[in-house]
Scaffold this motif. Structure first.
Motif, PDB file in Angstrom:
ATOM      1  N   TYR A  11       0.858  -1.185   0.000  1.00  0.00           N
ATOM      2  CA  TYR A  11       0.000   0.000   0.000  1.00  0.00           C
ATOM      3  C   TYR A  11       0.894   1.236   0.000  1.00  0.00           C
ATOM      4  N   VAL A  12       0.361   2.332  -0.518  1.00  0.00           N
ATOM      5  CA  VAL A  12       1.093   3.586  -0.543  1.00  0.00           C
ATOM      6  C   VAL A  12       0.215   4.687   0.040  1.00  0.00           C
ATOM      7  N   GLN A  13       0.857   5.599   0.757  1.00  0.00           N
ATOM      8  CA  GLN A  13       0.146   6.746   1.311  1.00  0.00           C
ATOM      9  C   GLN A  13       0.870   8.006   0.840  1.00  0.00           C
ATOM     10  N   TYR A  14       0.308   8.698  -0.150  1.00  0.00           N
ATOM     11  CA  TYR A  14       0.871   9.953  -0.623  1.00  0.00           C
ATOM     12  C   TYR A  14       0.568  11.050   0.398  1.00  0.00           C
ATOM     13  N   PRO A  15       1.391  12.087   0.446  1.00  0.00           N
ATOM     14  CA  PRO A  15       1.172  13.148   1.436  1.00  0.00           C
ATOM     15  C   PRO A  15      -0.251  13.686   1.395  1.00  0.00           C
ATOM     16  N   GLY A  16      -0.912  13.656   2.549  1.00  0.00           N
ATOM     17  CA  GLY A  16      -2.263  14.199   2.664  1.00  0.00           C
ATOM     18  C   GLY A  16      -3.353  13.316   2.088  1.00  0.00           C
ATOM     19  N   GLN A  17      -2.974  12.128   1.656  1.00  0.00           N
ATOM     20  CA  GLN A  17      -3.974  11.230   1.072  1.00  0.00           C
ATOM     21  C   GLN A  17      -4.112   9.968   1.899  1.00  0.00           C
ATOM     22  N   HIS A  18      -5.134   9.166   1.563  1.00  0.00           N
ATOM     23  CA  HIS A  18      -5.339   7.941   2.313  1.00  0.00           C
ATOM     24  C   HIS A  18      -4.566   6.782   1.684  1.00  0.00           C
ATOM     25  N   LEU A  19      -4.467   5.713   2.424  1.00  0.00           N
ATOM     26  CA  LEU A  19      -3.797   4.512   1.948  1.00  0.00           C
ATOM     27  C   LEU A  19      -4.480   3.975   0.696  1.00  0.00           C
ATOM     28  N   GLN A  20      -3.664   3.598  -0.279  1.00  0.00           N
ATOM     29  CA  GLN A  20      -4.242   2.972  -1.464  1.00  0.00           C
ATOM     30  C   GLN A  20      -3.353   1.816  -1.903  1.00  0.00           C
ATOM     31  N   LEU A  21      -3.984   0.844  -2.552  1.00  0.00           N
ATOM     32  CA  LEU A  21      -3.278  -0.361  -2.957  1.00  0.00           C
ATOM     33  C   LEU A  21      -2.403  -0.091  -4.175  1.00  0.00           C
ATOM     34  N   LEU A  22      -1.143  -0.541  -4.085  1.00  0.00           N
ATOM     35  CA  LEU A  22      -0.235  -0.500  -5.226  1.00  0.00           C
ATOM     36  C   LEU A  22      -0.312  -1.805  -6.012  1.00  0.00           C
ATOM     37  N   LEU A  23      -0.235  -2.909  -5.286  1.00  0.00           N
ATOM     38  CA  LEU A  23      -0.283  -4.226  -5.910  1.00  0.00           C
ATOM     39  C   LEU A  23      -0.478  -5.276  -4.830  1.00  0.00           C
ATOM     40  N   LYS A  24      -0.832  -6.479  -5.291  1.00  0.00           N
ATOM     41  CA  LYS A  24      -0.987  -7.587  -4.350  1.00  0.00           C
ATOM     42  C   LYS A  24      -0.649  -8.894  -5.034  1.00  0.00           C
ATOM     43  N   TYR A  25      -0.284  -9.866  -4.220  1.00  0.00           N
ATOM     44  CA  TYR A  25      -0.006 -11.210  -4.703  1.00  0.00           C
ATOM     45  C   TYR A  25      -0.733 -12.206  -3.826  1.00  0.00           C
ATOM     46  N   PHE A  26      -1.429 -13.165  -4.479  1.00  0.00           N
ATOM     47  CA  PHE A  26      -1.948 -14.266  -3.680  1.00  0.00           C
ATOM     48  C   PHE A  26      -1.731 -15.626  -4.343  1.00  0.00           C
ATOM     49  N   SER A  27      -1.443 -15.652  -5.645  1.00  0.00           N
ATOM     50  CA  SER A  27      -1.142 -16.922  -6.294  1.00  0.00           C
ATOM     51  C   SER A  27      -0.630 -16.628  -7.702  1.00  0.00           C
ATOM     52  N   GLY A  28      -0.098 -17.661  -8.349  1.00  0.00           N
ATOM     53  CA  GLY A  28       0.307 -17.509  -9.743  1.00  0.00           C
ATOM     54  C   GLY A  28       1.703 -16.941  -9.887  1.00  0.00           C
ATOM     55  N   ASP A  29       1.899 -16.186 -10.943  1.00  0.00           N
ATOM     56  CA  ASP A  29       3.209 -15.600 -11.253  1.00  0.00           C
ATOM     57  C   ASP A  29       3.711 -14.791 -10.064  1.00  0.00           C
ATOM     58  N   PRO A  30       4.893 -15.135  -9.548  1.00  0.00           N
ATOM     59  CA  PRO A  30       5.377 -14.418  -8.365  1.00  0.00           C
ATOM     60  C   PRO A  30       5.829 -12.988  -8.655  1.00  0.00           C
ATOM     61  N   LEU A  31       5.944 -12.627  -9.916  1.00  0.00           N
ATOM     62  CA  LEU A  31       6.275 -11.252 -10.267  1.00  0.00           C
ATOM     63  C   LEU A  31       4.963 -10.521 -10.575  1.00  0.00           C
ATOM     64  N   VAL A  32       4.651  -9.574  -9.735  1.00  0.00           N
ATOM     65  CA  VAL A  32       3.364  -8.896  -9.823  1.00  0.00           C
ATOM     66  C   VAL A  32       3.589  -7.448 -10.268  1.00  0.00           C
TER      67      VAL A  32
END
Lengths: 113, 116
Positions: free
Chosen positions: A36-57
Protein backbone atom coordinates in the motif's frame (compact mmCIF):
# COMPACT_ATOMS: atom_id res chain seq x y z
CA UNK A 1 6.76 -13.05 17.12
CA UNK A 2 5.18 -13.34 13.73
CA UNK A 3 5.57 -10.07 11.92
CA UNK A 4 6.24 -8.08 8.79
CA UNK A 5 9.58 -6.28 8.51
CA UNK A 6 10.52 -3.35 6.37
CA UNK A 7 14.19 -2.70 6.83
CA UNK A 8 14.43 0.71 5.22
CA UNK A 9 12.65 3.33 7.26
CA UNK A 10 13.74 6.32 5.18
CA UNK A 11 14.96 6.33 1.59
CA UNK A 12 16.09 9.37 -0.36
CA UNK A 13 16.54 9.10 -4.12
CA UNK A 14 17.01 11.40 -7.06
CA UNK A 15 14.55 11.30 -9.91
CA UNK A 16 15.25 8.50 -12.43
CA UNK A 17 17.02 6.39 -9.82
CA UNK A 18 15.92 2.81 -9.36
CA UNK A 19 14.01 1.80 -6.25
CA UNK A 20 13.88 -1.39 -4.25
CA UNK A 21 12.12 -1.54 -0.88
CA UNK A 22 12.53 -4.65 1.18
CA UNK A 23 9.75 -6.57 2.89
CA UNK A 24 10.07 -9.80 4.82
CA UNK A 25 7.46 -11.71 6.75
CA UNK A 26 7.77 -14.44 9.30
CA UNK A 27 4.50 -16.37 8.91
CA UNK A 28 4.49 -20.00 7.88
CA UNK A 29 1.84 -21.38 5.59
CA UNK A 30 -0.05 -19.60 2.86
CA UNK A 31 0.08 -15.82 2.88
CA UNK A 32 -1.26 -13.04 0.71
CA UNK A 33 0.99 -10.04 0.21
CA UNK A 34 0.19 -6.40 -0.40
CA UNK A 35 1.96 -3.11 -0.93
CA UNK A 36 0.00 0.00 0.00
CA UNK A 37 1.09 3.59 -0.54
CA UNK A 38 0.15 6.75 1.31
CA UNK A 39 0.87 9.95 -0.62
CA UNK A 40 1.17 13.15 1.44
CA UNK A 41 -2.26 14.20 2.66
CA UNK A 42 -3.97 11.23 1.07
CA UNK A 43 -5.34 7.94 2.31
CA UNK A 44 -3.80 4.51 1.95
CA UNK A 45 -4.24 2.97 -1.46
CA UNK A 46 -3.28 -0.36 -2.96
CA UNK A 47 -0.23 -0.50 -5.23
CA UNK A 48 -0.28 -4.23 -5.91
CA UNK A 49 -0.99 -7.59 -4.35
CA UNK A 50 -0.01 -11.21 -4.70
CA UNK A 51 -1.95 -14.27 -3.68
CA UNK A 52 -1.14 -16.92 -6.29
CA UNK A 53 0.31 -17.51 -9.74
CA UNK A 54 3.21 -15.60 -11.25
CA UNK A 55 5.38 -14.42 -8.36
CA UNK A 56 6.28 -11.25 -10.27
CA UNK A 57 3.36 -8.90 -9.82
CA UNK A 58 2.87 -5.62 -11.66
CA UNK A 59 0.95 -2.80 -10.06
CA UNK A 60 -0.03 0.75 -10.74
CA UNK A 61 2.35 3.57 -11.67
CA UNK A 62 5.08 1.25 -12.92
CA UNK A 63 5.65 -0.56 -9.64
CA UNK A 64 6.27 -4.29 -9.43
CA UNK A 65 7.04 -6.75 -6.66
CA UNK A 66 8.48 -10.24 -6.57
CA UNK A 67 7.37 -12.92 -4.14
CA UNK A 68 10.27 -15.19 -3.19
CA UNK A 69 8.79 -17.88 -1.00
CA UNK A 70 12.14 -19.36 0.06
CA UNK A 71 13.24 -15.97 1.38
CA UNK A 72 9.86 -14.98 2.85
CA UNK A 73 10.23 -11.76 0.88
CA UNK A 74 8.07 -9.48 -1.23
CA UNK A 75 10.28 -6.60 -2.34
CA UNK A 76 8.87 -3.61 -4.19
CA UNK A 77 10.70 -2.24 -7.22
CA UNK A 78 10.47 0.57 -9.71
CA UNK A 79 13.10 1.08 -12.41
CA UNK A 80 12.92 4.88 -12.48
CA UNK A 81 11.29 6.93 -9.73
CA UNK A 82 9.60 10.27 -10.15
CA UNK A 83 9.16 13.16 -7.75
CA UNK A 84 5.49 12.18 -7.51
CA UNK A 85 6.49 8.84 -5.96
CA UNK A 86 7.34 10.66 -2.73
CA UNK A 87 5.17 8.84 -0.21
CA UNK A 88 5.14 6.29 2.57
CA UNK A 89 5.05 2.66 1.46
CA UNK A 90 3.63 -0.15 3.56
CA UNK A 91 4.05 -3.86 3.07
CA UNK A 92 1.22 -5.97 4.51
CA UNK A 93 0.27 -9.60 4.84
CA UNK A 94 -2.88 -11.58 5.39
CA UNK A 95 -2.71 -15.22 6.34
CA UNK A 96 -4.98 -17.63 4.51
CA UNK A 97 -8.32 -17.77 6.31
CA UNK A 98 -7.73 -14.51 8.16
CA UNK A 99 -8.91 -11.12 7.02
CA UNK A 100 -6.77 -8.73 9.00
CA UNK A 101 -3.86 -7.00 7.35
CA UNK A 102 -0.63 -7.09 9.32
CA UNK A 103 1.48 -4.13 8.29
CA UNK A 104 5.16 -3.43 8.31
CA UNK A 105 6.39 -0.21 9.88
CA UNK A 106 6.49 1.60 6.57
CA UNK A 107 9.21 3.21 4.46
CA UNK A 108 9.21 6.93 3.80
CA UNK A 109 10.50 7.64 0.30
CA UNK A 110 11.61 11.11 -0.67
CA UNK A 111 12.40 11.68 -4.33
CA UNK A 112 14.28 14.85 -5.04
CA UNK A 113 13.75 16.53 -8.41
CA UNK B 1 -20.45 6.82 -2.17
CA UNK B 2 -17.29 6.90 -4.19
CA UNK B 3 -15.04 5.89 -1.35
CA UNK B 4 -14.90 5.10 2.34
CA UNK B 5 -15.77 8.16 4.39
CA UNK B 6 -15.02 8.81 8.02
CA UNK B 7 -16.14 11.44 10.46
CA UNK B 8 -15.04 13.54 12.12
CA UNK B 9 -11.74 14.11 10.35
CA UNK B 10 -10.24 15.48 13.55
CA UNK B 11 -11.30 15.05 17.14
CA UNK B 12 -9.71 16.63 20.17
CA UNK B 13 -10.95 15.42 23.52
CA UNK B 14 -9.99 15.54 27.15
CA UNK B 15 -8.69 12.54 29.01
CA UNK B 16 -11.52 10.53 30.50
CA UNK B 17 -14.17 11.55 27.96
CA UNK B 18 -15.88 9.12 25.59
CA UNK B 19 -15.59 9.49 21.81
CA UNK B 20 -17.42 8.01 18.85
CA UNK B 21 -15.84 7.65 15.43
CA UNK B 22 -17.95 6.92 12.37
CA UNK B 23 -17.21 5.00 9.19
CA UNK B 24 -19.31 4.83 6.02
CA UNK B 25 -18.01 2.04 3.81
CA UNK B 26 -18.22 1.86 0.05
CA UNK B 27 -21.79 1.00 -0.91
CA UNK B 28 -22.27 -2.74 -1.24
CA UNK B 29 -19.10 -3.71 0.59
CA UNK B 30 -19.89 -6.44 3.06
CA UNK B 31 -16.66 -6.45 5.05
CA UNK B 32 -15.50 -3.55 7.22
CA UNK B 33 -12.29 -3.13 9.19
CA UNK B 34 -10.92 -0.71 11.75
CA UNK B 35 -7.21 -0.04 12.14
CA UNK B 36 -5.24 2.60 13.96
CA UNK B 37 -2.02 4.30 13.01
CA UNK B 38 0.16 5.71 15.75
CA UNK B 39 3.77 6.82 15.98
CA UNK B 40 4.79 4.17 18.42
CA UNK B 41 2.87 1.19 17.11
CA UNK B 42 2.52 1.75 13.36
CA UNK B 43 -0.60 0.41 11.65
CA UNK B 44 -2.54 -2.02 13.83
CA UNK B 45 -5.67 -4.02 13.20
CA UNK B 46 -8.51 -3.45 15.65
CA UNK B 47 -11.67 -5.26 14.50
CA UNK B 48 -13.29 -6.84 11.44
CA UNK B 49 -16.99 -6.96 10.58
CA UNK B 50 -18.70 -9.31 8.18
CA UNK B 51 -22.15 -7.83 7.79
CA UNK B 52 -23.21 -6.76 11.27
CA UNK B 53 -21.23 -9.37 13.17
CA UNK B 54 -17.61 -9.11 14.28
CA UNK B 55 -15.87 -12.47 13.91
CA UNK B 56 -12.48 -10.97 14.77
CA UNK B 57 -12.13 -8.49 17.61
CA UNK B 58 -8.63 -9.59 18.48
CA UNK B 59 -7.01 -6.19 17.96
CA UNK B 60 -9.13 -4.16 20.36
CA UNK B 61 -6.56 -3.03 22.95
CA UNK B 62 -8.85 -2.94 25.98
CA UNK B 63 -12.46 -3.17 27.06
CA UNK B 64 -12.68 0.60 26.71
CA UNK B 65 -12.85 0.03 22.96
CA UNK B 66 -15.99 -1.24 21.28
CA UNK B 67 -17.49 -1.13 17.81
CA UNK B 68 -20.76 -1.87 16.17
CA UNK B 69 -22.12 -2.00 12.67
CA UNK B 70 -25.74 -1.54 11.76
CA UNK B 71 -27.65 -2.40 8.60
CA UNK B 72 -24.52 -3.94 7.14
CA UNK B 73 -23.28 -0.45 6.45
CA UNK B 74 -22.24 2.29 8.88
CA UNK B 75 -19.92 1.41 11.74
CA UNK B 76 -19.13 3.28 14.93
CA UNK B 77 -15.99 2.83 16.98
CA UNK B 78 -16.43 3.96 20.57
CA UNK B 79 -13.61 4.66 22.98
CA UNK B 80 -14.67 5.12 26.59
CA UNK B 81 -12.69 7.02 29.19
CA UNK B 82 -10.06 8.06 26.67
CA UNK B 83 -6.39 8.01 27.63
CA UNK B 84 -3.50 9.89 26.09
CA UNK B 85 -2.15 6.68 24.58
CA UNK B 86 -5.36 6.44 22.53
CA UNK B 87 -4.15 9.39 20.44
CA UNK B 88 -3.76 8.08 16.90
CA UNK B 89 -5.29 8.13 13.45
CA UNK B 90 -8.17 5.67 13.29
CA UNK B 91 -8.61 4.18 9.85
CA UNK B 92 -11.60 2.37 8.43
CA UNK B 93 -11.49 0.09 5.41
CA UNK B 94 -14.02 -1.93 3.50
CA UNK B 95 -13.84 -4.76 0.99
CA UNK B 96 -16.38 -5.88 -1.56
CA UNK B 97 -16.69 -9.59 -1.09
CA UNK B 98 -16.95 -11.81 1.91
CA UNK B 99 -13.86 -10.41 3.55
CA UNK B 100 -11.60 -13.10 2.15
CA UNK B 101 -7.91 -12.88 2.90
CA UNK B 102 -7.12 -11.98 -0.73
CA UNK B 103 -9.58 -9.10 -0.86
CA UNK B 104 -8.34 -5.59 -1.46
CA UNK B 105 -9.22 -3.37 1.45
CA UNK B 106 -10.14 0.21 0.51
CA UNK B 107 -9.19 2.73 3.15
CA UNK B 108 -10.84 5.93 4.27
CA UNK B 109 -9.04 9.16 5.13
CA UNK B 110 -9.02 8.45 8.85
CA UNK B 111 -10.01 10.28 12.00
CA UNK B 112 -7.15 11.94 13.86
CA UNK B 113 -7.88 11.62 17.58
CA UNK B 114 -5.95 13.74 20.07
CA UNK B 115 -6.47 13.12 23.76
CA UNK B 116 -5.27 15.99 25.93
Amino acid sequence: AQSVSQHNHHVILSEAASLELGCNYSYGGTVNLFWYVQYPGQHLQLLLKYFSGDPLVKGIKGFEAEFIKSKFSFNLRKPSVQWSDTAEYFCAVTRAGFQKLVFGTGTRLLVSP
Amino acid sequence: GAGVSQSPSNKVTEKGKDVELRCDPISGHTALYWYRQSLGQGLEFLIYFQGNSAPDKSGLPSDRFSAERTGGSVSTLTIQRTQQEDSAVYLCASSPRGGGSTDTQYFGPGTRLTVL
